[in-house]
Design an enzyme around this catalytic site. Structure first.
Site, PDB file in Angstrom:
ATOM      1  N   ASN A 195      25.687  38.563  45.844  1.00 25.20           N
ATOM      2  CA  ASN A 195      26.205  39.954  45.715  1.00 25.20           C
ATOM      3  C   ASN A 195      27.623  39.915  45.096  1.00 25.20           C
ATOM      4  O   ASN A 195      28.760  39.856  45.671  1.00 25.20           O
ATOM      5  CB  ASN A 195      26.650  40.256  47.248  1.00 25.20           C
ATOM      6  CG  ASN A 195      25.402  40.355  48.328  1.00 25.20           C
ATOM      7  OD1 ASN A 195      24.356  41.094  47.996  1.00 25.20           O
ATOM      8  ND2 ASN A 195      25.308  39.478  49.383  1.00 25.20           N
ATOM      9  N   HIS A 196      27.613  40.599  43.829  1.00 17.85           N
ATOM     10  CA  HIS A 196      28.746  40.557  42.961  1.00 17.85           C
ATOM     11  C   HIS A 196      29.701  41.545  43.447  1.00 17.85           C
ATOM     12  O   HIS A 196      28.877  42.788  43.943  1.00 17.85           O
ATOM     13  CB  HIS A 196      28.312  41.048  41.552  1.00 17.85           C
ATOM     14  CG  HIS A 196      27.691  39.807  40.805  1.00 17.85           C
ATOM     15  ND1 HIS A 196      27.797  39.716  39.346  1.00 17.85           N
ATOM     16  CD2 HIS A 196      26.877  38.665  41.134  1.00 17.85           C
ATOM     17  CE1 HIS A 196      26.969  38.703  38.799  1.00 17.85           C
ATOM     18  NE2 HIS A 196      26.654  38.045  39.861  1.00 17.85           N
ATOM     19  N   THR A 197      30.887  41.330  43.581  1.00 17.82           N
ATOM     20  CA  THR A 197      31.633  42.224  44.315  1.00 17.82           C
ATOM     21  C   THR A 197      31.631  43.843  43.839  1.00 17.82           C
ATOM     22  O   THR A 197      31.617  43.989  42.396  1.00 17.82           O
ATOM     23  CB  THR A 197      33.109  41.560  44.217  1.00 17.82           C
ATOM     24  OG1 THR A 197      34.288  42.340  44.939  1.00 17.82           O
ATOM     25  CG2 THR A 197      33.944  41.505  42.834  1.00 17.82           C
ATOM     26  N   LEU A 198      31.798  44.563  44.647  1.00 18.03           N
ATOM     27  CA  LEU A 198      32.023  46.005  44.134  1.00 18.03           C
ATOM     28  C   LEU A 198      33.329  46.466  44.550  1.00 18.03           C
ATOM     29  O   LEU A 198      33.635  47.563  44.373  1.00 18.03           O
ATOM     30  CB  LEU A 198      31.017  46.842  45.233  1.00 18.03           C
ATOM     31  CG  LEU A 198      29.563  46.567  44.784  1.00 18.03           C
ATOM     32  CD1 LEU A 198      28.681  47.250  45.945  1.00 18.03           C
ATOM     33  CD2 LEU A 198      29.104  46.790  43.386  1.00 18.03           C
ATOM     34  N   THR A 226      31.648  44.612  37.779  1.00 17.05           N
ATOM     35  CA  THR A 226      30.933  43.847  38.653  1.00 17.05           C
ATOM     36  C   THR A 226      30.897  42.305  38.067  1.00 17.05           C
ATOM     37  O   THR A 226      30.104  41.460  38.629  1.00 17.05           O
ATOM     38  CB  THR A 226      29.805  44.336  38.759  1.00 17.05           C
ATOM     39  OG1 THR A 226      29.004  44.573  37.746  1.00 17.05           O
ATOM     40  CG2 THR A 226      29.431  45.687  39.596  1.00 17.05           C
TER      41      THR A 226
END
Length: 209
Positions: A83-86, A91
């Site tokens: 889950n790449h940061t939002l 991203t």
């Protein structure tokens, strides 16, 4: 008949089906008795490598699977690091390349958003190539359809399917679900389960003794 959850290959001559807990070495993964995994593509013993993805010790998240679950070939569990940061304007995982960008190595986990453990209840059937995302809890007796992508919690004894997975229907009436949740038959001694196999298979909750 001798019943044992401590064997790796429970079916004579079958090397595609295993009792999963006996193939687990990662302390971040817990699997209950009699939960089975079938893989006709890869060696099922390689479940940790092929099916539990982005699961790194730095995150401390866990995969917990209950008893008497059925996990079909290719089912995958995707953890936090997928889950790449939002929260960032980008991203792109800059913290992973801390040495190139002059960032602190201790902040490497800022590259992704943390969702938490994946918890699968007891007597859950996870279909072919289904994907379970981090932070999801699947209730007892639930069914995950083939190739579903589960992004939200699944209530007990609920069938879900699709991308993202959505409820299709309940397996039983609310009254029966409540009784099953109270009985928790998967915690019974093996001899009691054996005595009640016919009633369990026939769906006769009133026949359980």
């Amino acid at each position: 008949m001798t019943i044992s959850a401590d064997t790796l290959y429970p079916r004579v001559g079958d090397r595609e089906t295993i009792y999963l807990k006996n193939a687990i070495t990662d302390p971040g993964i817990t699997v209950g008795d009699y939960t089975m995994y079938n893989d006709f593509v890869n060696d099922p013993v390689l479940f940790e490598k092929n099916n539990v993805l982005y699961h790194y010790p730095i995150n401390g998240d866990r995969l917990i699977i209950g008893k008497f679950c059925s996990v079909a070939c290719g089912a995958r569990f995707l953890f936090t690091s997928a889950n790449h940061t939002l929260r960032s304007l980008s991203t792109y995982p800059f913290p992973l390349f801390f040495d190139q960008w002059g960032l602190d190595k201790r902040d490497v986990r800022d590259a992704w958003d943390h969702r938490g453990d994946i918890i699968v209840g007891n007597d859950v059937w996870i279909g072919y190539e289904a994907v379970i995302m981090s932070g999801v809890t699947i209730g007892d007796g639930a069914v995950i359809a083939a190739r579903a992508v589960v992004t939200r919690d699944v209530p007990p004894y609920t069938i879900v399917g699709g991308v993202p997975a959505k409820p299709i229907r309940k397996r039983f009436s609310d009254d029966v679900v409540q009784k099953l949740e109270k009985l928790r038959w998967w915690n019974w001694p093996e001899d009691k389960i054996s005595r009640n196999i016919r009633a369990i298979q026939s769906g006769r909750i009133d026949g359980l003794t």
